[in-house]
Design a protein around this motif. Structure first.
Motif, PDB file in Angstrom:
ATOM      1  N   ARG A 165      35.876  43.268  46.240  1.00  0.00           N
ATOM      2  CA  ARG A 165      36.146  43.559  44.626  1.00  0.00           C
ATOM      3  C   ARG A 165      35.036  43.243  43.670  1.00  0.00           C
ATOM      4  N   ALA A 166      34.231  42.067  44.221  1.00  0.00           N
ATOM      5  CA  ALA A 166      32.905  41.759  43.251  1.00  0.00           C
ATOM      6  C   ALA A 166      31.865  42.678  43.398  1.00  0.00           C
ATOM      7  N   PHE A 207      48.385  40.500  49.032  1.00  0.00           N
ATOM      8  CA  PHE A 207      49.130  38.971  49.573  1.00  0.00           C
ATOM      9  C   PHE A 207      49.535  39.353  51.023  1.00  0.00           C
ATOM     10  N   ASN A 266      50.493  45.369  49.416  1.00  0.00           N
ATOM     11  CA  ASN A 266      49.928  44.336  48.566  1.00  0.00           C
ATOM     12  C   ASN A 266      49.003  43.536  48.999  1.00  0.00           C
ATOM     13  N   MET A 304      31.252  36.885  41.355  1.00  0.00           N
ATOM     14  CA  MET A 304      31.603  35.448  41.833  1.00  0.00           C
ATOM     15  C   MET A 304      32.590  35.821  42.805  1.00  0.00           C
ATOM     16  N   TYR A 320      39.843  47.164  40.202  1.00  0.00           N
ATOM     17  CA  TYR A 320      40.141  46.563  39.075  1.00  0.00           C
ATOM     18  C   TYR A 320      38.993  46.271  38.346  1.00  0.00           C
ATOM     19  N   PHE A 322      35.550  33.086  44.642  1.00  0.00           N
ATOM     20  CA  PHE A 322      35.758  31.731  44.608  1.00  0.00           C
ATOM     21  C   PHE A 322      36.086  31.063  45.723  1.00  0.00           C
ATOM     22  N   ASN A 339      41.411  34.532  45.696  1.00  0.00           N
ATOM     23  CA  ASN A 339      42.193  34.786  44.799  1.00  0.00           C
ATOM     24  C   ASN A 339      42.313  36.268  44.572  1.00  0.00           C
ATOM     25  N   PRO A 340      43.100  37.067  45.359  1.00  0.00           N
ATOM     26  CA  PRO A 340      43.437  38.384  45.430  1.00  0.00           C
ATOM     27  C   PRO A 340      44.431  38.393  44.020  1.00  0.00           C
ATOM     28  N   PHE A 341      44.462  39.479  43.400  1.00  0.00           N
ATOM     29  CA  PHE A 341      45.463  39.665  42.405  1.00  0.00           C
ATOM     30  C   PHE A 341      46.797  40.393  43.044  1.00  0.00           C
ATOM     31  N   PRO A 342      48.063  40.144  42.567  1.00  0.00           N
ATOM     32  CA  PRO A 342      49.436  40.584  43.130  1.00  0.00           C
ATOM     33  C   PRO A 342      49.350  42.046  42.810  1.00  0.00           C
ATOM     34  N   LYS A 343      48.413  42.725  43.125  1.00  0.00           N
ATOM     35  CA  LYS A 343      48.267  44.156  43.253  1.00  0.00           C
ATOM     36  C   LYS A 343      48.008  44.924  44.734  1.00  0.00           C
TER      37      LYS A 343
END
Lengths: 253, 297, 284
Positions: A162-163, A148, A146, A91, A109, A93, A97-101
């Motif tokens: 990522r998905a 972000f 990062n 999915m 991930y 979104f 919404n990347p993770f803070p990594k």
């Protein structure tokens, strides 16, 4: 002439508490095709797509009735594990919404939580996924930075990568371009069109041109009900319902 | 399939782990009230509740007839608290208004942690200062032999409740939507008028909550009043009189009381009254604050 | 127009005076204790026990006792508080019951410390028969700290955007995997900061330990958790009010007050530094 349906809903009802958000939906999304879900805001299109990977399970007081079949198997059935389901159904979104990594860790991930530890395999998958999301050339020299630090459009493609990294069969897009600019949107639309060679894609959008550009089939929802479902070409040139025509020609929405 | 089963079991075990801790905390914390109640109730086998609350005299060790009345203690607590609030409310709200409306943001960033330091000073240290600094000062201006009285306690409690009042009032003043003040300024109101007529009224519920929390802290404070107010067992009539609050009374007598006597139970009854008073005050503050924050959302 | 500006000038001036009053109060406190306490501080004062009826010597047993009791407090309050917060924020259904539990916990953080002292006397000293001891006092302080720890930890968990949780679940992570790898690492700085602040407050408390284990004077250091102990805040209280020669020991009281302030404010500062450090690490 249509390929077999990958996802099918049968008399799908969905409730938030006492409020019914989806009413008796029967939709079949063909395998390796792009199906668009359109409709005015509040019509239940986001709710619909979130039932397909059971993301609504998390919402307190929500309830599903009817069936959702993937490859003919009920996703609420006893043999179905929700974690497995979500690995098969990826999915993306509405808001990136990347993770803070780091960029690398974001893409890796899904594999890592799946128990993959092999460095080579991670490296290889990260590269392949980023290439598939058309992001590799832009980030290959800064995988450790990062996530972000990326632009909004890049972040969304990172989320796609990522998905893809967990090798799903289905990709769900919940208004993926509503928070990014037109050039980035064009890139993502290109991606989605190429993706149907390997994946079954369902995309929710409020942008009718987008639906017309990327999808093979379109479902038009209003107030939780399916008004019309068919091939995109037909629907946009000769809709069978008056409501659909009004919506498509911009008389409301 | 077995892999899934294993994973589901692990998930359930983890959830159970956290659930157990959640239940444990809740039970223990609710147990405090239950156990306090349980230990306070035997006191009323020998004391009538009405008498307990309305008698001024507290003399549990009288050889003739022990008397358990906490009216003087309640009034002392209320007197010292009221004095503290009279001092702390204007100053606290003033500082909050200064920080939110007048001060440069850099000043705010520096002052806020400094005010937090004040909140971090242990109450026993504040009480000590009541003895060595405030007491002699009050004695000098009032001409009494010592300055250990209600006013001393009020001054110290004011200092202790200031950080709470300042930080929560400042939060609620800063949360007033910009459009309110802009509308006022556009109508040629000065910044001062905007602050007094628009922002403070708009932030009032937050300020009230801040005051209630400060009040809760003042009512329950023990060491400061124990050390600074002189602890005479009389009914309070003035700020220059030595008083004994509920908290001081428990602190003074609990060390010497024989366990499981009426006196022992009576001290827990005082504790129960204290618990209920502070709980109500905090509850009001909490409800006001939550309602206010929900509106902000 | 002129009058308006004048009123504003006066008003803002009054507000500024309020600020100066608060800063002055803090300065007077720190200056008085710093100045008069510094004269007493020496290596001997910090490392030796009191002598001659506590009119001479140091405060080492009190420092040591406060250290021990704070460890007991931490062992109870940190895990229980953090795990409870994780349950409430991540697992519990947001029902009326959880809201009620949350409300009670928040309100318990405002319950007077002496009430916790009373509770400690009944439960730990009497019912569980731990007697007046480090264990009883530490557990009492731990319970007092628990509501703060839970509330602060939950606040920290709330600042983590829901998209981290959903994003992780959508990739096929289990709930616990999502929490462990995508929520806790980012919430931990805030959780730790809140917890250390709570511990600092507990270390400076007197009322809860007065009747549960703190002793006036002990010739020897405690040997086990069931021994009584001397503690800095209680020692200051004794030296300020209960000693037979209060004026003579005043310098010792000032020294004790200074050590206590430095300890508590030091812990506060450590909390802020933890937050700052971990936040910066996360950002890169």
């Amino acid at each position: 002439m249509d390929p077999r349906p990958k996802i099918e809903t049968r008399n799908l009802d969905f409730f938030y508490g006492s409020k019914q958000a989806l009413i008796k939906l029967n939709i079949a999304c063909p395998e390796k095709r792009v199906t668009a879900i359109i409709g005015p805001s509040g019509c239940g299109k986001s709710t619909f797509i979130r039932t397909l990977n059971r993301m609504n399970d998390v919402v307190a007081g929500s309830r599903v009735q009817g069936k959702i079949l993937i490859d003919g198997r009920d996703i609420h059935g006893s043999g179905m594990d929700v974690v497995d389901l979500r690995r098969r159904v990826g999915m993306v979104f509405q808001k990136p919404n990347p993770f803070p990594k780091s960029i690398y860790d974001n893409v890796a991930y899904g594999l890592r939580v799946n128990g993959v530890r092999s460095r080579d395999r991670l490296d290889e998958t990260v590269e392949r996924s980023l290439r598939a999301a058309a992001l590799w050339d832009e980030v290959k020299d800064r995988l450790r930075e990062n996530a972000f630090a990326l632009s909004g459009g890049q972040q969304q493609r990172l989320c796609i990568a990522r998905a893809l990294a967990v090798e799903p069969e289905v990709m769900l897009f919940d208004e993926p371009c509503s928070a990014i600019d037109p050039i980035a949107t064009a890139k993502i639309e290109n991606l989605i069109q190429r993706m149907k060679n390997d994946y079954t894609v369902v995309i929710v959008t409020h942008n009718m041109q987008q639906a017309a550009r990327v999808s093979d089939h379109t479902a038009f929802l209003m107030l939780g009900e399916l008004i019309e479902f068919g091939e995109t070409k037909t629907m946009f040139t000769a809709p069978s319902q008056k409501l659909t025509e009004d919506y498509i020609t911009g008389r409301f929405g | 399939m077995t892999k899934n089963r294993l994973r589901q079991l692990k998930e359930r075990a983890v959830k159970g782990f956290f659930f157990t801790h959640g239940i444990l905390s809740t039970l223990v914390l609710l147990g405090i009230f239950a156990l306090l109640l349980y230990t306070a109730v035997p006191a009323f086998r020998d004391i009538r509740v009405g008498e307990f609350l309305t008698t001024k005299l507290w003399d549990p060790t009288s050889p003739l007839k022990p008397v358990y009345g906490i009216l003087s203690q309640i009034m002392s607590t209320l007197l010292v608290t009221a004095g503290a609030l009279v001092i702390a409310i204007p100053i606290g709200v003033g500082v909050a208004a200064y920080l939110s409306d007048v001060a440069h943001w850099r000043v705010r960033e520096i002052v806020k942690p400094i005010v937090e330091i004040l909140a971090g000073i242990p109450s026993v240290v504040v009480g000590f200062l009541g003895i060595v600094l405030v007491g002699p000062f009050l004695a000098k201006i009032s001409g009494q032999s010592h300055g250990l009285n209600a006013l001393n306690g009020s001054l110290l409690l004011a200092i202790m409740s200031l950080p709470t009042i300042i930080s929560i009032s400042e939060d609620s003043l800063s949360a007033v939507p910009q459009v309110y003040s802009e509308a006022s300024l556009a109508l040629a109101g000065s910044r001062w008028q905007t602050l007094v007529r628009v922002k403070i009224p708009a932030a009032l519920s937050g300020i009230i909550a801040a005051v209630m929390l400060g009040m809760g802290r003042a009512i329950g404070e023990t060491m400061t009043v124990l050390m600074a107010t002189g602890n005479a067992r009389s009914f309070p009539t003035s700020f220059f009189q030595s008083v004994r609050t509920m908290t001081s009374n428990i602190a003074i007598e609990l060390g010497e009381v024989p366990y499981y006597t009426t006196h022992y139970y009576a001290l827990f009854a005082v504790g129960l009254v204290l618990f209920i008073m502070t709980f109500i005050v905090n509850l009001i503050a909490d409800v006001v604050l939550r309602k206010y924050q929900e509106r902000e959302l | 127009m002129k009058k308006k500006t004048f009123v504003q000038f006066l008003g803002f001036f009054a507000l500024r005076v309020c600020l100066y009053l608060v800063l002055a109060a803090l300065l007077v406190i720190l200056f008085d204790i710093g100045k008069k306490g510094a004269g007493t501080i020496s290596w001997e004062f910090l490392s030796k026990p009191p002598r001659r009826g506590m009119t001479e010597g140091g405060i080492f047993p009190a420092i040591f006792g406060t250290f021990l009791v704070t460890i007991v407090t931490a062992v109870l309050a940190i895990p229980l508080g953090m795990f409870t917060a994780i349950y409430l924020n991540e697992y519990a259904r947001q029902s009326r019951l959880t809201r009620l539990i949350r409300l009670s916990i928040r309100n318990l953080s405002g319950v007077p410390s002496i009430v916790y002292g009373l509770f400690g006397v009944i439960l730990f000293v009497n019912i569980l028969e731990f007697g007046t001891s480090i264990l009883s006092a530490g557990l009492t302080l731990g319970l007092m700290t628990l509501p703060w720890t839970i509330t602060a930890s939950e606040e920290a968990l709330k600042t983590i955007p829901n998209s981290y949780r959903e994003g992780s679940l959508a990739l096929g992570a289990t709930k616990w995997q999502s929490i462990r790898t995508n929520v806790l690492p980012y919430a931990l700085p805030g959780m730790l900061t809140g917890t250390v602040l709570g511990l600092a407050r507990a270390a400076g408390e007197t009322a809860p330990i007065m009747f549960t284990g703190a002793a006036f004077y002990l010739p020897m250091l405690p040997k086990s958790l069931s021994d009584q102990f001397m503690a800095l805040p209680y020692h200051l209280y004794i030296m300020a009010t209960q000693h037979h020669d209060i004026l003579k020991v005043r310098p010792l009281a000032y020294g004790t007050a200074l050590v206590l302030i430095v300890l508590v404010l030091g812990m506060n500062m450590a909390a802020v530094v933890i937050r700052f450090r971990l936040r910066r690490k996360r950002r890169m």
